[in-house]
Design a protein around this motif. Sequence first.
Motif, mmCIF file in Angstrom:
data_model
loop_
_atom_site.group_PDB
_atom_site.id
_atom_site.type_symbol
_atom_site.label_atom_id
_atom_site.label_comp_id
_atom_site.label_asym_id
_atom_site.label_seq_id
_atom_site.Cartn_x
_atom_site.Cartn_y
_atom_site.Cartn_z
ATOM 1 N N ARG A 32 -72.962 -55.094 18.921
ATOM 2 C CA ARG A 32 -72.825 -53.862 18.496
ATOM 3 C C ARG A 32 -72.943 -53.126 19.843
ATOM 4 N N GLU A 33 -72.462 -52.007 20.152
ATOM 5 C CA GLU A 33 -73.423 -51.234 21.375
ATOM 6 C C GLU A 33 -74.159 -49.939 21.254
ATOM 7 N N GLY A 34 -75.243 -49.759 21.521
ATOM 8 C CA GLY A 34 -75.930 -48.440 21.517
ATOM 9 C C GLY A 34 -77.344 -49.518 20.061
ATOM 10 N N THR A 35 -77.455 -50.301 19.744
ATOM 11 C CA THR A 35 -77.939 -50.431 18.558
ATOM 12 C C THR A 35 -79.364 -50.720 19.559
ATOM 13 N N GLY A 36 -80.362 -49.869 19.095
ATOM 14 C CA GLY A 36 -81.585 -49.799 19.047
ATOM 15 C C GLY A 36 -82.778 -50.714 18.490
ATOM 16 N N TYR A 37 -83.040 -52.216 18.580
ATOM 17 C CA TYR A 37 -83.163 -53.204 17.522
ATOM 18 C C TYR A 37 -84.692 -53.246 17.427
ATOM 19 N N MET A 38 -85.380 -53.305 16.587
ATOM 20 C CA MET A 38 -87.156 -53.818 16.107
ATOM 21 C C MET A 38 -87.310 -55.187 15.827
ATOM 22 N N ASP A 39 -87.591 -55.643 16.691
ATOM 23 C CA ASP A 39 -88.037 -57.305 16.505
ATOM 24 C C ASP A 39 -89.214 -57.244 15.795
ATOM 25 N N LYS A 40 -89.082 -58.874 14.951
ATOM 26 C CA LYS A 40 -89.549 -59.182 14.020
ATOM 27 C C LYS A 40 -90.316 -60.631 13.706
ATOM 28 N N ARG A 41 -91.099 -61.106 13.766
ATOM 29 C CA ARG A 41 -91.360 -62.569 13.770
ATOM 30 C C ARG A 41 -91.882 -62.817 12.173
ATOM 31 N N ILE A 42 -90.722 -63.040 11.474
ATOM 32 C CA ILE A 42 -90.315 -63.572 10.033
ATOM 33 C C ILE A 42 -90.416 -65.198 9.816
ATOM 34 N N ALA A 43 -91.032 -65.786 8.868
ATOM 35 C CA ALA A 43 -91.934 -66.807 8.777
ATOM 36 C C ALA A 43 -91.790 -67.263 7.379
ATOM 37 N N VAL A 44 -90.911 -67.798 6.790
ATOM 38 C CA VAL A 44 -90.706 -68.334 5.776
ATOM 39 C C VAL A 44 -91.085 -69.426 5.103
ATOM 40 N N LEU A 45 -92.174 -69.426 4.695
ATOM 41 C CA LEU A 45 -92.354 -70.655 3.329
ATOM 42 C C LEU A 45 -91.865 -71.466 2.377
ATOM 43 N N CYS A 46 -90.579 -72.093 2.387
ATOM 44 C CA CYS A 46 -90.538 -72.309 1.845
ATOM 45 C C CYS A 46 -90.991 -73.604 0.502
ATOM 46 N N ILE A 53 -80.436 -68.876 2.571
ATOM 47 C CA ILE A 53 -80.975 -67.262 2.392
ATOM 48 C C ILE A 53 -81.947 -66.670 3.726
ATOM 49 N N LYS A 54 -82.649 -66.973 4.326
ATOM 50 C CA LYS A 54 -82.656 -66.916 6.013
ATOM 51 C C LYS A 54 -81.667 -66.447 6.544
ATOM 52 N N ASN A 55 -80.645 -66.975 6.495
ATOM 53 C CA ASN A 55 -79.903 -67.128 7.428
ATOM 54 C C ASN A 55 -78.749 -65.329 6.508
ATOM 55 N N VAL A 56 -78.574 -65.380 5.510
ATOM 56 C CA VAL A 56 -78.099 -63.861 4.949
ATOM 57 C C VAL A 56 -78.467 -62.848 5.455
ATOM 58 N N LEU A 57 -80.081 -63.066 4.835
ATOM 59 C CA LEU A 57 -81.376 -62.295 5.159
ATOM 60 C C LEU A 57 -81.190 -61.519 6.483
ATOM 61 N N GLU A 58 -80.772 -62.386 7.663
ATOM 62 C CA GLU A 58 -80.838 -62.325 8.684
ATOM 63 C C GLU A 58 -79.568 -61.016 9.465
ATOM 64 N N LEU A 59 -78.789 -60.958 8.078
ATOM 65 C CA LEU A 59 -77.317 -60.487 8.498
ATOM 66 C C LEU A 59 -77.541 -59.033 7.871
ATOM 67 N N PHE A 60 -78.579 -58.975 6.997
ATOM 68 C CA PHE A 60 -78.991 -57.609 5.789
ATOM 69 C C PHE A 60 -80.070 -56.957 7.279
ATOM 70 N N LEU A 61 -80.919 -57.589 7.960
ATOM 71 C CA LEU A 61 -81.799 -57.302 8.640
ATOM 72 C C LEU A 61 -80.867 -56.448 9.831
ATOM 73 N N LEU A 62 -80.277 -57.341 10.305
ATOM 74 C CA LEU A 62 -79.549 -57.069 11.631
ATOM 75 C C LEU A 62 -78.872 -54.999 11.350
ATOM 76 N N GLU A 63 -78.015 -55.671 10.230
ATOM 77 C CA GLU A 63 -77.299 -54.157 9.807
ATOM 78 C C GLU A 63 -78.185 -53.218 9.653
ATOM 79 N N ALA A 64 -79.037 -53.579 9.232
ATOM 80 C CA ALA A 64 -80.985 -51.962 9.648
ATOM 81 C C ALA A 64 -81.514 -51.925 10.793
ATOM 82 N N GLY A 65 -80.510 -53.028 11.803
ATOM 83 C CA GLY A 65 -81.417 -52.524 12.979
ATOM 84 C C GLY A 65 -83.035 -53.540 13.017
ATOM 85 N N ILE A 66 -83.337 -54.504 12.458
ATOM 86 C CA ILE A 66 -83.977 -55.302 12.372
ATOM 87 C C ILE A 66 -83.514 -56.561 13.228
#
Length: 603
Positions: A32-46, A53-66
Amino acid sequence: MPLDLQKIFTYPYDNDLLMRKQKSIRRALLAREGTGYMDKRIAVLCGSTTDDIKNVLELFLLEAGIRPQFYQSEYNKYYEDAVFGNSELDEFQPEIIVVFTSVVNILDAPTLGDSNDVVRDKHDAEMKRFTQIWEKLAARYPSAIIIQNNMELSYETGLGNLDTVESYGMTRFIELLNRSFSDYAATHNNFYLHDLHGLAARIGLSKWHDRFQYYAYKFAMSYDVIPDVSLSLAKIIKGILGKNKKCLVLDLDNTLWGGIIGDDGMENIEIGHETPTAEAYTAFQQYVLGLKARGIILAVCSKNEEDVAKTGFDHPDSVLHVDDFVSFRANWEPKNRNIQAIAEEINIGTDSLVFIDDNPAERQIVRDTMPEVTVPEVDPVDVFSYIRAIEGGGYFEPVTISEDDRKRNASYMENKQRRELAGAMESYDDFLKSLQMEAEIAPFRPLYFDRIAQLTNKSNQFNLTTRRYTRADIEQMANEPQYITLYGRLTDKFGDNGLVSVVIGEKIGDEVHIRLWLMSCRVLKRGMEQMMLDALVECAAADGCKELIGYYYKTAKNKMVSDLYATFGFEKITQEGDDTVWKLSLDTYQKQGKFISLTEVSA
C-alpha cells in the motif's frame, strides 16, 4: 486478481481466507502506498504452537498501520526465556511481550479428592511460577508492555456440573487462577490480560478445542479459530498504541429504532418492551449509551428532516436522547458528505469513525468514497448484529478508562458552546478573554502517567515529532533529571478540558531538545500552546540552558504544525525533505501566553 483488502478487513472476517492467503495478504498490505507505519518489536513467548497466530496477528496490525517485527520463542520455552534470559531476546529488546500460555500449560492440576489445602497449594505454585515470569520480564525489559493470556476452560471435565462446585474441579481451579491473574493485572502497570477464557466461551468450547490437533501439532486451540485469537490480541495492542476508533456514527431508521420516523411517526416506531423487535432496539440503544459513558463520541447521520428525526428521541421508551450526540446530521445530503462534515465539526480524522447503517447501499457508498471510515457489515433483520459487529471488530476496545475518557462527550458538548460564543463576539481576542481560562502546568506526576501515555499514542495533528511512549517510558523520564517534563490542564467557564498538552525536553549541554510536543485538538488556538512554551522556557532557563532545539517530523496528519516553531520566533537551522530543525535563544525570549491564568497544582 488483486486482493480486495477493504473486503478482507470488513467485519465479519473470513477466517478461512485469512489462513489460506496469509502471505498474499501480507504482501498486499505492505505494498500500500502512503501508509505511515508505526514500528514495534513484539516477542511471543509460547506455551504451544503459535506460528499461525503470529502470522495472522501481523495482518491485523499491518492493516491498522502497525508494522511488527517478531521474536518467537522455541516451542514451550516461555518460562526459560523469561526467567533465565536469552541473548537473542536481549538483543531484540522487545517493546511488547506476549506470554502465550493456555490451559495446557498448567503444570499441576488438581485431582479427584484433593483437599482444599492441596488445591490452594497447587494454585499458589502456579501463581508463583507466573509471577516469576512477569517480574523477571519487567526487570529485564522495564519499558516493555506485557500481555498475558488467562486460561480457557477444558472441554472435558470428568465431573460434569460438579466441576464448578468441588474445590478439586478443574473448572473451579481455572476460575480461581484467572481471578488471581486479574488481581495482578489490576495492580501492576504495563501489564495486560488477554481474555482467552472469555474468547473461548464466546466461540464455544466444542469449536475451540481440537485435541487431535493438539496431540499432532501442539495447537492449543483449533486451527479454525486462530484468526479469532489473533484478532483478539490485535485489539489489545491497537488499544495500547492508540489505534482504536473514537466516534460511532449512527443511522436512525431501522438502526436505532424500528420503522421510518418520517412515515410512521414517533408513536409507531419500535422501541421499548412491547415486541421482541422493540426490545432488540432498546438493547442496542443501551449498548450505545454504555459506549458514550466510557468516552466514545456519538454522532447521527440520517436521511431525514432534522426536526422530524429528533422526535424519535422523544419517545418515552427511548434510552438515547438528542443531547447524547455531539454531532447531529439529518438532511438529504449524501451520507459521505455528512460524515465528512461530522469529522470536521468534531475536529477528528475520518479514520477515527465507525459507521453503522442498516442500508447496504449507504454502507457501500461510504466504503467506496471514504475507505478510511470503518463500515462493518450488519444484518437489519438481526438487530443484535449491530452489537456483534462493534464488539467483534473491537473498534472501541479500551485498555484503560480514565476520568478524561468519561468526560470526553461533555467536553465536546462544551466545545459547541464555545463555538457559539465565538460567533457572537466582535473579535477573537474578546472571545478568548470571555472564556475565563485557567491552566495547570507542571512536571509529570504519577496521577497522570496513564493519561500522558494515552495522549502520546492518540494525538496526531498537533504533534511535532509523533513519538509514542508507554506508561513505563513516561514514568522513567519523569524520574530522570536530564528531562524536563510538562503536562497542561485547561479549564474555562464552560468546563474542564482535562489534560490536553504534553511537552518533553531533554537537556544536552546548555540546550534543551524538544523530544515531544503535543496538544489535543479540542483546545487549538486558545493560547495553550504559548503557555506551554513559556513554561518550558522558564524550566530550561532555571536549569542554566541557553537554547531550545525543536524538531518537526512530517506525518500524514501533522501538517498543521509544520510552521509552529516559526510563528513562535524559532530560527530554522536545518531541513531534510519536509523534516525541519529549529533553534530558539532564551536570552531575548519574551513570554507569549495571554488570556490564560496559571493555577496552583492541586495536591
